[in-house]
Design an enzyme around this catalytic site. Sequence first.
Site, short mmCIF file in Angstrom:
data_model
loop_
_atom_site.label_atom_id
_atom_site.label_comp_id
_atom_site.label_asym_id
_atom_site.label_seq_id
_atom_site.Cartn_x
_atom_site.Cartn_y
_atom_site.Cartn_z
N GLU A 59 4.15 -0.21 -6.27
CA GLU A 59 4.77 -1.18 -5.36
C GLU A 59 4.61 -2.52 -6.01
O GLU A 59 3.48 -2.97 -6.24
CB GLU A 59 4.07 -1.16 -4.00
CG GLU A 59 4.10 0.17 -3.29
CD GLU A 59 5.51 0.62 -2.98
OE1 GLU A 59 6.35 -0.22 -2.63
OE2 GLU A 59 5.77 1.84 -3.10
N CYS A 106 3.88 -9.85 -0.69
CA CYS A 106 4.99 -9.18 -1.39
C CYS A 106 6.27 -9.29 -0.57
O CYS A 106 7.35 -9.13 -1.11
CB CYS A 106 4.64 -7.73 -1.63
SG CYS A 106 4.04 -6.91 -0.16
P1 NAP Z 1 -1.51 -7.47 -11.14
O1 NAP Z 1 -1.87 -8.58 -12.01
O2 NAP Z 1 -0.37 -6.62 -11.56
O3 NAP Z 1 -2.84 -6.58 -10.97
C1 NAP Z 1 -2.92 -5.40 -10.15
C2 NAP Z 1 -3.95 -4.44 -10.76
O4 NAP Z 1 -3.39 -3.80 -11.90
C3 NAP Z 1 -5.22 -5.09 -11.26
O5 NAP Z 1 -6.29 -4.22 -11.00
C4 NAP Z 1 -4.99 -5.24 -12.75
O6 NAP Z 1 -6.18 -5.19 -13.51
C5 NAP Z 1 -4.19 -4.00 -13.06
N1 NAP Z 1 -3.30 -4.19 -14.19
C6 NAP Z 1 -2.36 -5.15 -14.34
N2 NAP Z 1 -1.70 -4.98 -15.50
C7 NAP Z 1 -2.22 -3.89 -16.10
C8 NAP Z 1 -1.97 -3.21 -17.33
N3 NAP Z 1 -1.04 -3.62 -18.18
N4 NAP Z 1 -2.72 -2.11 -17.62
C9 NAP Z 1 -3.69 -1.69 -16.77
N5 NAP Z 1 -3.99 -2.31 -15.61
C10 NAP Z 1 -3.26 -3.39 -15.26
O7 NAP Z 1 -1.11 -7.98 -9.66
P2 NAP Z 1 -1.95 -8.92 -8.69
O8 NAP Z 1 -2.00 -10.29 -9.24
O9 NAP Z 1 -3.21 -8.24 -8.34
O10 NAP Z 1 -1.03 -8.93 -7.38
C11 NAP Z 1 0.03 -9.84 -7.18
C12 NAP Z 1 1.39 -9.13 -7.27
O11 NAP Z 1 1.38 -7.99 -6.43
C13 NAP Z 1 2.58 -9.94 -6.80
O12 NAP Z 1 3.63 -9.79 -7.73
C14 NAP Z 1 2.98 -9.30 -5.47
O13 NAP Z 1 4.33 -9.44 -5.13
C15 NAP Z 1 2.59 -7.89 -5.71
N6 NAP Z 1 2.32 -7.16 -4.47
C16 NAP Z 1 3.16 -6.15 -4.10
C17 NAP Z 1 2.94 -5.46 -2.91
C18 NAP Z 1 3.84 -4.34 -2.50
O14 NAP Z 1 3.50 -3.60 -1.61
N7 NAP Z 1 4.98 -4.19 -3.11
C19 NAP Z 1 1.84 -5.78 -2.11
C20 NAP Z 1 1.00 -6.80 -2.52
C21 NAP Z 1 1.25 -7.47 -3.72
P3 NAP Z 1 -6.95 -6.54 -13.94
O15 NAP Z 1 -7.15 -7.33 -12.69
O16 NAP Z 1 -8.22 -6.04 -14.50
O17 NAP Z 1 -6.04 -7.21 -14.91
#
Ligand code: NAP
Length: 529
Positions: free
Chosen positions: A264, A301
């Site tokens: 998501e 989101c």
């Molecule tokens: P994020 O930077 O993508 O991180 C999410 C998780 O994934 C973290 O644990 C991160 O680890 C890990 N991760 C990220 N890139 C990775 C990679 N290349 N390889 C392995 N692990 C990876 O997102 P965020 O900053 O936590 O959240 C914000 C985003 O979430 C916004 O874009 C928002 O729109 C979206 N969101 C979507 C929903 C939905 O239901 N669609 C709900 C809430 C939020 P690390 O922290 O260790 O880097």
Amino acid sequence: MLTGKSYIGSQLSRNETKTFKTFNPQLNAENPTVFFEATSNEVNQAVQLAAQAFKTYRNISGSQKAAFLNAVADEILKLGDILLKMYCQESGLSISRAESERERTIGHLRMFANLVQEGSWVQATIDTSEPSRVPNAKPDIRNMLMPLGPVVVFGASNFPLAYSTAGGDTVSALAAGCPVIVKSHAMHAGTGELVAAAIIQAVEKTNMPHGVFSNLNSGGIEVGQQLVKHPEVKAVGFTGSITGGRALYDLAAKREVPIPVFAEMGSINPVVILPEALRYKKEAFANTLAKSMTTGTGQFCTNPGLIIGIKNDFLDDFIVKLSEEVAKISPSCMLHPNIKAAFRKGKSKALEQDGLRTEVVYTDNVKPNYAKQMLVSVEGQFFLNNKILHEEVFGPYSIVVKCKDKNEMEMIISNLEGQLTGTIIAENNEMQNYMSIVEALQNRVGRIIFNGVPTGVEVCNAMVHGGPYPASSDSRFTAVGINAIKRWVRPFCYQNWPDYLLPDALKNENPLGLLREVDTKHTKSSILV
Ligand code: NAP
């Protein structure tokens, strides 16, 4: 109370010298606890344990799973203020937001407990045999949903409770009969450890198999990548950015045995305002929309990042009114300095694009990590020709697109990437003239809202939280509501299998009293032989 260690099954573990800390954005200072990054040995142990636990857990009854999920809810509630304070310290979010997110988490747990207690979610489907059918006898065929195996869950930074350690992905996977390994979010590792401890308490109190749940700390991407590549992992749940979700999706696809990644991801949630609504609703709606844009510092989101209207004086008036309302709102704290930096960078990148006009931006000084909200506008042609303007700017930022006519509006909507939600603001008497717009929007989103705002995702059976890529990696599924369980199961079929060897859900007698499909009819009756 915090140890900074990972949970490998029920055991606290710490093998590594690589450490990290979480950050309090309100105080603009690191939190004191040192967290220990999980090693590749620990990752492997957690997955192997989950694979062992699956052998037992997959066959545990619905009542036992319900008792487990209800016990998790009880243990989370027992954490009381300690959990709420930790949540606030690691996110900068308010205590009332912490309470409402905890309520949502508990609601999810109880909802899935009720679902598995009742049991019909397995969709037992039975076609009884017809030995005398000519020219060929018809066999007895019975099918139901079966759990996939160990699931890895990545929680989002912006929902430390409801989309994290015991969030929707974890709870739906456990309900399905899949052990879960959580890759704890680095920004709220303390909240994660407290919730993990509550889950482990529940595991022990309800005699669930060791390894049915693990929580691995990690301040970087390596642990997550190792988990996704591990051959014993059978599916992944991810909530976060498009970059992160896509990277994990590609990684899973490159495995020798590819596995599904239910990601998501980001969304800009178009809000379409039709002309008559602009005429009659602009004042009230400007107020509602300004709140939706800035609630949770825009870190949802479902944040309304894109507003689309047809150019006329009413649209101009609406933009003025919306700007006034946006300017009135006091800035609030973002989750982390990195998210604040990404917000600032996203705004600057947008402002570099041709045709963009700043309608309002908060200019007074703000505390460190607080976000200055911003509303911009652009003519339809500029938006259509520049995909950078379609990108999510995660925070309190929205762009108003001024279309020259209905055709341009339809073209803009049709050219959007997939979205979680779409909203139509309209007067009833104008809807029939805009059904092509509604259809274009339906084609791009997972949920369509009439005269409301996209923020606030109700947890209920009918909810769809997902949408065409990149809102989610698979638009056939939802991450919220009972149907979220379907991501972690596969249909499995028995042919001419002896009744005494069938799972209870498929036995002639229907001992669980499930609603089943028997010879194309829905019934709770047993099958007479
Ligand atoms: P994020 O930077 O993508 O991180 C999410 C998780 O994934 C973290 O644990 C991160 O680890 C890990 N991760 C990220 N890139 C990775 C990679 N290349 N390889 C392995 N692990 C990876 O997102 P965020 O900053 O936590 O959240 C914000 C985003 O979430 C916004 O874009 C928002 O729109 C979206 N969101 C979507 C929903 C939905 O239901 N669609 C709900 C809430 C939020 P690390 O922290 O260790 O880097």
